[in-house]
Design an enzyme around this catalytic site. Structure first.
Site, mmCIF file in Angstrom:
data_model
loop_
_atom_site.group_PDB
_atom_site.id
_atom_site.type_symbol
_atom_site.label_atom_id
_atom_site.label_comp_id
_atom_site.label_asym_id
_atom_site.label_seq_id
_atom_site.Cartn_x
_atom_site.Cartn_y
_atom_site.Cartn_z
ATOM 1 N N ALA A 63 0.863 -1.181 0.000
ATOM 2 C CA ALA A 63 0.000 0.000 0.000
ATOM 3 C C ALA A 63 0.901 1.233 0.000
ATOM 4 O O ALA A 63 2.087 1.158 0.351
ATOM 5 C CB ALA A 63 -0.887 -0.016 1.236
ATOM 6 N N GLY A 106 0.666 -4.947 0.731
ATOM 7 C CA GLY A 106 -0.518 -4.968 -0.126
ATOM 8 C C GLY A 106 -0.259 -5.650 -1.463
ATOM 9 O O GLY A 106 -1.200 -6.165 -2.085
ATOM 10 N N GLU A 109 -0.810 -9.167 -0.763
ATOM 11 C CA GLU A 109 -2.252 -9.333 -0.520
ATOM 12 C C GLU A 109 -3.047 -9.274 -1.832
ATOM 13 O O GLU A 109 -4.010 -10.021 -2.011
ATOM 14 C CB GLU A 109 -2.730 -8.255 0.464
ATOM 15 N N GLU A 129 4.613 -5.230 7.188
ATOM 16 C CA GLU A 129 3.940 -4.091 7.831
ATOM 17 C C GLU A 129 4.379 -3.874 9.273
ATOM 18 O O GLU A 129 4.354 -2.752 9.776
ATOM 19 C CB GLU A 129 2.422 -4.284 7.781
HETATM 20 N N1 CAA Z 1 4.642 3.177 -0.556
HETATM 21 C C1 CAA Z 1 5.085 4.361 -1.019
HETATM 22 N N2 CAA Z 1 6.294 4.512 -1.628
HETATM 23 C C2 CAA Z 1 7.057 3.420 -1.757
HETATM 24 C C3 CAA Z 1 6.663 2.155 -1.294
HETATM 25 C C4 CAA Z 1 5.381 2.057 -0.680
HETATM 26 N N3 CAA Z 1 4.896 0.881 -0.222
HETATM 27 N N4 CAA Z 1 7.648 1.266 -1.559
HETATM 28 C C5 CAA Z 1 8.626 1.952 -2.174
HETATM 29 N N5 CAA Z 1 8.285 3.258 -2.297
HETATM 30 C C6 CAA Z 1 9.063 4.340 -2.908
HETATM 31 C C7 CAA Z 1 10.269 4.713 -2.064
HETATM 32 O O1 CAA Z 1 9.898 5.598 -1.034
HETATM 33 C C8 CAA Z 1 11.173 5.330 -3.087
HETATM 34 O O2 CAA Z 1 10.736 6.642 -3.364
HETATM 35 P P1 CAA Z 1 11.821 7.854 -3.452
HETATM 36 O O3 CAA Z 1 12.614 7.513 -4.686
HETATM 37 O O4 CAA Z 1 10.985 9.067 -3.575
HETATM 38 O O5 CAA Z 1 12.652 7.777 -2.226
HETATM 39 C C9 CAA Z 1 10.886 4.505 -4.351
HETATM 40 O O6 CAA Z 1 9.615 3.870 -4.124
HETATM 41 C C10 CAA Z 1 11.927 3.428 -4.580
HETATM 42 O O7 CAA Z 1 12.016 2.651 -3.394
HETATM 43 P P2 CAA Z 1 13.400 2.272 -2.710
HETATM 44 O O8 CAA Z 1 14.416 3.340 -2.935
HETATM 45 O O9 CAA Z 1 13.123 1.913 -1.273
HETATM 46 O O10 CAA Z 1 13.799 0.977 -3.550
HETATM 47 P P3 CAA Z 1 14.739 -0.225 -3.092
HETATM 48 O O11 CAA Z 1 14.950 -1.039 -4.340
HETATM 49 O O12 CAA Z 1 15.936 0.274 -2.380
HETATM 50 O O13 CAA Z 1 13.877 -1.089 -2.036
HETATM 51 C C11 CAA Z 1 11.887 -2.188 -1.253
HETATM 52 C C12 CAA Z 1 12.765 -1.803 -2.462
HETATM 53 C C13 CAA Z 1 12.650 -3.201 -0.383
HETATM 54 C C14 CAA Z 1 10.626 -2.833 -1.788
HETATM 55 C C15 CAA Z 1 11.567 -0.936 -0.423
HETATM 56 O O14 CAA Z 1 11.084 0.074 -1.277
HETATM 57 C C16 CAA Z 1 10.519 -1.155 0.644
HETATM 58 O O15 CAA Z 1 10.823 -1.723 1.678
HETATM 59 N N6 CAA Z 1 9.285 -0.681 0.418
HETATM 60 C C17 CAA Z 1 8.212 -0.745 1.395
HETATM 61 C C18 CAA Z 1 7.690 -2.173 1.567
HETATM 62 C C19 CAA Z 1 6.590 -2.177 2.591
HETATM 63 O O16 CAA Z 1 6.800 -1.856 3.743
HETATM 64 N N7 CAA Z 1 5.383 -2.564 2.173
HETATM 65 C C20 CAA Z 1 4.227 -2.576 3.032
HETATM 66 C C21 CAA Z 1 3.479 -1.281 2.897
HETATM 67 S S1 CAA Z 1 2.152 -1.106 4.077
HETATM 68 C C22 CAA Z 1 0.942 -2.106 3.483
HETATM 69 O O17 CAA Z 1 1.040 -2.663 2.414
HETATM 70 C C23 CAA Z 1 -0.262 -2.267 4.403
HETATM 71 C C24 CAA Z 1 -1.220 -3.264 3.948
HETATM 72 O O18 CAA Z 1 -1.464 -4.272 4.529
HETATM 73 C C25 CAA Z 1 -1.968 -3.023 2.752
#
Ligand code: CAA
Length: 255
Positions: A63, A106, A109, A129
């Site tokens: 998400a 998400g 999911e 999460e």
């Molecule tokens: N939401 C918003 N932005 C996101 C995102 C997300 N879930 N995942 C990545 N991005 C953005 C980053 O902030 C970054 O933006 P900027 O360039 O502006 O900084 C861009 O995408 C690229 O991401 P990374 O630089 O982090 O890329 P990476 O290759 O180094 O890492 C990754 C990849 C391991 C997937 C890392 O991006 C990450 O950990 N993302 C979040 C994963 C996460 O926590 N997901 C759960 C979200 S909450 C949820 O989903 C609740 C639910 O149950 C529905």
């Protein structure tokens, strides 16, 4: 359309998540566009299967964290945040997730809302999460537990660790693992196969399999048997069985 790319080939509609700057994070706008596009197609008798995919690097990284970050509990409840995903999950059209790269939060999911998950060898699944101070909110605690069991679900959800495609397949999350460059082809071929069958039987099959996750064995067996009986009211059943007897390919009409 800002967040998706749509292609249609015959009876298969492919939806490509397209927010590359945020790794296909699932924003409210993306959900709204997804529902707007798929809602009419879901009742189109010319459509037999949806394929949902992302890019070569990422299916969806979850998400949209930046969209959610500043919201209060009251905001989340008032918007019934994520509730719209249940409409997607409930579409009658079968859905196949074609997953390359990250399917996190998400994203995992969303894949689990699909009927089949076809994953590339380098796909990565997880529910991270807990690292954000929350828990899965689009079915992760419920669907993942039903699909892979309590032990594995607790491990992924409490530690936030990811699993690779091989572990996801042996855990029962993923239907098939294929080379990365074959994922979309394999998913599209599977979709075309599903779409070639009659809609009543396809709906009955999906609903009966999913019933196994929601009910006891006795009720599930009765549900299956009654649905099996009901299919004998369809022309597709007559056609399918006649074609077998006559040693020819069936032509299903969808009724
Ligand atoms: N939401 C918003 N932005 C996101 C995102 C997300 N879930 N995942 C990545 N991005 C953005 C980053 O902030 C970054 O933006 P900027 O360039 O502006 O900084 C861009 O995408 C690229 O991401 P990374 O630089 O982090 O890329 P990476 O290759 O180094 O890492 C990754 C990849 C391991 C997937 C890392 O991006 C990450 O950990 N993302 C979040 C994963 C996460 O926590 N997901 C759960 C979200 S909450 C949820 O989903 C609740 C639910 O149950 C529905």
């Amino acid at each position: 359309m800002n967040t998706l790319k749509i292609e249609r080939h015959d009876r298969v509609v492919t939806v490509r998540l397209h927010r590359p700057h945020v790794l296909n994070a699932l924003s409210s706008e993306l959900l709204a566009e997804l529902l707007d596009v798929l809602r009419p197609l879901d009742s189109d008798p010319g459509v037999g299967c949806f394929v949902v995919t992302g890019s070569e690097k990422v299916f969806a990284a979850g998400a949209d964290i930046k969209e959610m970050a500043g919201k209060s509990a009251v905001d989340m409840a008032a918007e019934d945040y994520f509730a719209g995903w249940e409409e997607f999950a409930g579409f009658r059209t079968p859905k196949i997730a074609a997953v390359n790269g990250y399917a996190l939060g998400g994203g995992c999911e969303l894949a689990m809302m699909c009927d089949l998950i076809i994953a590339g060898e380098s796909a990565v699944f997880g529910q991270p999460e807990i690292k954000l101070g929350v828990i899965p909110g689009i079915g992760g605690t419920q669907r993942l537990t039903r699909l892979v069991g309590r032990a594995k679900a607790m491990d992924l959800i409490l530690t936030g660790r990811t699993m690779d495609a091989g572990e996801a397949e042996t855990s029962g999350l993923v239907s098939r693992v294929v080379p990365d460059d074959r994922v979309l082809t394999e998913a599209t071929e599977a979709a075309a196969t599903v779409a070639s069958y009659g809609l009543p039987a396809v709906m009955a099959a999906r609903e009966s399999v999913d019933r196994a996750l929601e009910t006891g064995l006795r009720d599930g067996l009765l549900f299956e048997r009654r649905v099996f009986h009901a299919l004998f009211a369809t022309e597709d059943q007559k056609e399918g069985m006649s074609a077998f007897t006559e040693k020819r390919a069936p032509v299903f009409k969808g009724y």
